[in-house]
Design a protein around this motif. Structure first.
Motif, PDB file in Angstrom:
ATOM      1  N   ASN A   3       0.832  -1.200   0.000  1.00 60.58           N
ATOM      2  CA  ASN A   3       0.000   0.000   0.000  1.00 60.58           C
ATOM      3  C   ASN A   3       0.866   1.249   0.000  1.00 60.58           C
ATOM      4  O   ASN A   3       2.065   1.208   0.290  1.00 60.58           O
ATOM      5  CB  ASN A   3      -1.001   0.009   1.138  1.00 60.58           C
ATOM      6  N   VAL A   5       0.399   5.809   0.372  1.00 65.30           N
ATOM      7  CA  VAL A   5      -0.418   6.995   0.615  1.00 65.30           C
ATOM      8  C   VAL A   5       0.357   8.217   0.135  1.00 65.30           C
ATOM      9  O   VAL A   5       1.551   8.347   0.415  1.00 65.30           O
ATOM     10  CB  VAL A   5      -0.751   7.168   2.117  1.00 65.30           C
ATOM     11  N   GLY A  36      -8.644   1.139  -2.939  1.00 70.28           N
ATOM     12  CA  GLY A  36      -8.164   2.285  -2.190  1.00 70.28           C
ATOM     13  C   GLY A  36      -9.223   3.323  -1.941  1.00 70.28           C
ATOM     14  O   GLY A  36     -10.419   3.068  -2.072  1.00 70.28           O
ATOM     15  N   GLN A  47      -4.641  10.189  -1.251  1.00 72.02           N
ATOM     16  CA  GLN A  47      -5.057   8.917  -1.821  1.00 72.02           C
ATOM     17  C   GLN A  47      -4.307   7.765  -1.170  1.00 72.02           C
ATOM     18  O   GLN A  47      -3.110   7.834  -0.924  1.00 72.02           O
ATOM     19  CB  GLN A  47      -4.829   8.888  -3.331  1.00 72.02           C
ATOM     20  N   TYR A  48      -5.077   6.711  -0.909  1.00 70.49           N
ATOM     21  CA  TYR A  48      -4.556   5.449  -0.371  1.00 70.49           C
ATOM     22  C   TYR A  48      -4.742   4.414  -1.467  1.00 70.49           C
ATOM     23  O   TYR A  48      -5.852   4.240  -1.979  1.00 70.49           O
ATOM     24  CB  TYR A  48      -5.365   5.073   0.863  1.00 70.49           C
ATOM     25  N   GLU A  50      -3.782   0.281  -2.712  1.00 67.79           N
ATOM     26  CA  GLU A  50      -3.299  -1.032  -2.275  1.00 67.79           C
ATOM     27  C   GLU A  50      -3.467  -2.033  -3.404  1.00 67.79           C
ATOM     28  O   GLU A  50      -4.405  -1.953  -4.183  1.00 67.79           O
ATOM     29  CB  GLU A  50      -4.023  -1.501  -1.014  1.00 67.79           C
ATOM     30  N   LYS A  77       4.441   4.139   2.625  1.00 71.11           N
ATOM     31  CA  LYS A  77       4.326   3.003   1.723  1.00 71.11           C
ATOM     32  C   LYS A  77       4.828   1.774   2.466  1.00 71.11           C
ATOM     33  O   LYS A  77       5.581   1.888   3.434  1.00 71.11           O
ATOM     34  CB  LYS A  77       5.128   3.206   0.439  1.00 71.11           C
ATOM     35  N   GLU A  84      -7.382  -2.952   3.176  1.00 72.41           N
ATOM     36  CA  GLU A  84      -8.292  -2.144   3.989  1.00 72.41           C
ATOM     37  C   GLU A  84      -9.580  -1.860   3.201  1.00 72.41           C
ATOM     38  O   GLU A  84     -10.625  -1.679   3.773  1.00 72.41           O
ATOM     39  CB  GLU A  84      -7.637  -0.810   4.345  1.00 72.41           C
ATOM     40  N   THR A 125       0.856   2.428   7.184  1.00 72.60           N
ATOM     41  CA  THR A 125       0.486   3.238   6.025  1.00 72.60           C
ATOM     42  C   THR A 125      -0.959   3.670   6.109  1.00 72.60           C
ATOM     43  O   THR A 125      -1.285   4.824   5.825  1.00 72.60           O
ATOM     44  CB  THR A 125       0.752   2.467   4.714  1.00 72.60           C
ATOM     45  N   SER A 126      -1.850   2.785   6.508  1.00 68.47           N
ATOM     46  CA  SER A 126      -3.248   3.196   6.624  1.00 68.47           C
ATOM     47  C   SER A 126      -3.424   4.186   7.764  1.00 68.47           C
ATOM     48  O   SER A 126      -4.236   5.107   7.668  1.00 68.47           O
ATOM     49  CB  SER A 126      -4.177   1.991   6.776  1.00 68.47           C
ATOM     50  N   PHE A 129      -2.636   7.444   6.293  1.00 69.29           N
ATOM     51  CA  PHE A 129      -3.739   7.907   5.446  1.00 69.29           C
ATOM     52  C   PHE A 129      -4.850   8.513   6.293  1.00 69.29           C
ATOM     53  O   PHE A 129      -5.327   9.607   6.022  1.00 69.29           O
ATOM     54  CB  PHE A 129      -4.293   6.751   4.607  1.00 69.29           C
ATOM     55  N   TRP A 130      -5.273   7.794   7.333  1.00 72.49           N
ATOM     56  CA  TRP A 130      -6.383   8.273   8.156  1.00 72.49           C
ATOM     57  C   TRP A 130      -6.006   9.556   8.886  1.00 72.49           C
ATOM     58  O   TRP A 130      -6.830  10.450   9.054  1.00 72.49           O
ATOM     59  CB  TRP A 130      -6.848   7.194   9.118  1.00 72.49           C
TER      60      TRP A 130
END
Length: 146
Positions: A3, A5, A36, A47-48, A50, A77, A84, A125-126, A129-130
């Motif tokens: 993934n 971001v 994503g 942007q995310y 995966e 990354k 997700e 990574t997520s 993103f969040w």
């Protein structure tokens, strides 16, 4: 599974141009098994992505040179164990157009005290993103209050 971001600043875009980006993304992502989420707010993208590392990295290189935005900054990354966004070719959140992903994304960017206990720990990574999405939405809320 991999993934990535990033965040970027959009050039002046019409609603139709943003819709075109979203439609192009969904078509490409379905064909290449990428999932994503894209957040667009007041001229900024987060942007995310995966999928398979080679495909995600090649897509990111294409995104970096896209003339519809600039200041493309890689936030995070890495490898992940599972997706997700396994059911979304590209979820989309805009303050102008709430959609099927809106409530889920609002929950994910809520203060930690508002999020129910979760049995899965998000990957770094997520989390990045969040956090970026939360910061963007908080800016929106601050502008509404002022």
């Amino acid at each position: 599974m991999y993934n990535l971001v990033y965040r970027s600043t959009a050039n002046t875009l019409s609603t139709k141009q943003v819709d075109d980006i979203l439609n192009e993304s969904r078509d490409f992502n379905k064909r290449h098994d990428i999932t994503g989420c894209l957040v667009y707010h007041k001229g900024f993208f987060i942007q995310y992505l995966e999928g398979e590392a080679e495909i995600v990295l090649a897509l990111f290189e294409k995104i970096r040179v896209d003339s519809r935005h600039y200041e493309v900054i890689l936030l995070s990354k890495g490898n992940i164990y599972s997706r997700e966004f396994d059911t979304w070719s590209m979820a989309y959140l805009s303050d102008d157009i709430p959609n099927e992903a809106f409530q889920y994304i609002k929950l994910m960017v809520s203060p930690e005290s508002d999020i129910p206990e979760m049995s899965v720990i998000p990957n770094p990574t997520s989390k990045r993103f969040w956090l970026a999405a939360k910061n963007l939405l908080n800016k929106l809320e601050q502008k509404k209050l002022n």
